[in-house]
Scaffold this motif. Structure first.
Motif, PDB file in Angstrom:
ATOM      1  N   ASP A  66     -15.851   8.972  20.130  1.00  0.00           N
ATOM      2  CA  ASP A  66     -15.392  10.142  20.889  1.00  0.00           C
ATOM      3  C   ASP A  66     -13.901  10.021  21.223  1.00  0.00           C
ATOM      4  O   ASP A  66     -13.138  10.990  21.129  1.00  0.00           O
ATOM      5  N   GLU A  70     -10.846  12.452  19.843  1.00  0.00           N
ATOM      6  CA  GLU A  70     -10.014  13.164  20.814  1.00  0.00           C
ATOM      7  C   GLU A  70      -8.529  12.878  20.559  1.00  0.00           C
ATOM      8  O   GLU A  70      -7.685  13.772  20.639  1.00  0.00           O
ATOM      9  N   LYS A  73      -7.510  14.756  17.165  1.00  0.00           N
ATOM     10  CA  LYS A  73      -8.143  16.046  16.908  1.00  0.00           C
ATOM     11  C   LYS A  73      -7.217  16.988  16.123  1.00  0.00           C
ATOM     12  O   LYS A  73      -7.690  17.917  15.459  1.00  0.00           O
TER      13      LYS A  73
END
Length: 291
Positions: A66, A70, A73
Motif C-alpha cells: 500500500d 501510494e 501512484k
C-alpha cells in the motif's frame, strides 16, 4: 525502467529470488513480472491486474504494497470503473403461489381446532388407562383356616426356605500388574556435511518418523524420497499453513525450499536447525533405525 520497478527488482535480488522463483511464489507469469520491473503496463491482461500484480510482487519480496503504490501512484495507469445496473424485476406471484397461500391460510384457521381435538383424545386415553389400572385387584396373601379355627397366612411362593443358605461369594483373583512397554528410542539429528545449497543430516531413533513442515510466510516447498518419488508435490505454501509427512517407510527424504527462513522443520518433535543462511536451499535427511 521506472522508479517503482527499480525498487521491486532490488528487493527481489536482495531476497535471492530469480524471476522463475518469484513466478513460483506469486503464481504470476514471468513476462508480467518483468513488465512490472520495466514499467511496461501495456502488456498486462487489463488495467485492473496492474495494481493486483504489483501488490503480490511487493508482498513476496517483503515491501509494504500500500505504501509503495501510494508513493508511486503517478506512475500507475488510470483505471476505469464500469457501472452496470440491472433493474430487478418485481416478483410476480403465479396462480399456483396464490392457491398455495390460500390453502395455507385455511390450514392455519383449522389448526387450533385440530389441536383441541387431539388434546381431548389424549385426556380420554389417560383417564381410560388409569381407570383400568384402579379396577384391577391388588394381589393379597391367601388366608387359610386350620382345624382349630385359627387363621394363618400361607407362605408366599417368593419366600425362600428358612434353611436355605446363600452361597459364599467367590474371591476375585488379584490383578496382575501390566508389563510396561519399552520406551521409544529418542530421535537424534546431526549434520553430516554441506555441498553448495545442500545440507545433509543423519537421523537415528524410532522407526516411526513424522516430519512437520510449518510456514510463517510465502515459501515454495517440495519433498521426494530416495527414489525421486514425490512425498509432497512442489507447491507454494502461505503463512500459517502446515504439512505432516509420514517417513516411516523411507530411508531418505530430500526437501527443496524457497524462502527457507519462512519454513520450520520438526522431526518427531525435534527441530531441525539450518546450517546455511541461504534463501533457497536443499535439506537431505538420511534415516537409521535405533537397535
Amino acid at each position: 525502467m521506472n522508479e517503482m520497478g527499480t525498487r521491486l527488482k532490488e528487493a527481489r535480488i536482495a531476497k535471492g529470488y530469480s524471476l522463475e522463483d518469484l513466478q513460483d511464489v506469486t503464481k504470476i507469469q514471468k513476462r508480467y513480472l518483468a513488465g512490472i520491473e520495466e514499467g511496461n503496463y501495456s502488456m498486462m491482461p487489463g488495467q485492473f491486474y496492474v495494481r493486483a500484480f504489483i501488490k503480490q510482487y511487493a508482498d513476496a519480496v517483503g515491501l509494504n504494497a500500500d505504501e509503495l503504490l501510494e508513493q508511486h501512484k503517478a506512475e500507475m495507469p488510470e483505471t476505469t470503473k464500469e457501472q452496470v445496473s440491472k433493474p430487478m424485476a418485481a416478483p410476480v406471484r403465479s396462480r399456483r403461489q396464490a392457491m398455495s397461500k390460500s390453502s395455507s391460510s385455511r390450514i392455519n384457521e383449522k389448526m387450533p381446532m385440530v389441536i383441541v381435538a387431539l388434546f381431548i383424545v389424549v385426556i380420554v386415553a389417560v383417564m381410560w388407562f388409569f381407570f383400568n389400572m384402579l379396577g384391577e385387584d391388588d394381589p393379597t396373601d391367601e388366608v387359610t383356616e386350620n382345624d382349630d379355627g385359627v387363621q394363618y397366612e400361607a407362605p408366599s411362593e417368593n419366600t425362600p426356605p428358612a434353611t436355605e443358605e446363600e452361597p459364599a461369594e467367590e474371591e476375585e483373583p488379584e490383578e496382575q500388574p501390566e508389563e510396561e512397554e519399552p520406551a521409544e528410542p529418542e530421535t537424534e539429528i546431526s549434520v553430516a556435511g554441506t555441498d553448495g545449497q545442500t545440507t545433509t543430516y543423519q537421523s537415528t531413533g524410532s522407526a516411526e518418523r513424522e516430519l512437520l513442515i510449518e510456514v510463517t510466510g510465502p515459501s515454495w516447498v517440495g519433498a521426494t524420497d530416495e527414489n525421486g518419488e514425490n512425498l509432497m508435490a512442489a507447491a507454494t505454501m502461505q503463512a500459517g499453513q502446515s504439512e505432516t509427512l509420514d517417513l516411516s517407510e523411507v530411508s531418505l527424504v530430500r526437501l527443496r525450499l524457497g524462502a527457507a527462513p519462512n519454513v520450520d522443520l520438526t522431526l518427531n518433535g525435534e527441530p531441525i536447525e539450518y546450517e546455511q543462511d541461504l534463501t533457497t536451499q536443499n535439506i537431505v535427511i538420511e534415516f537409521t533405525d535405533a537397535e
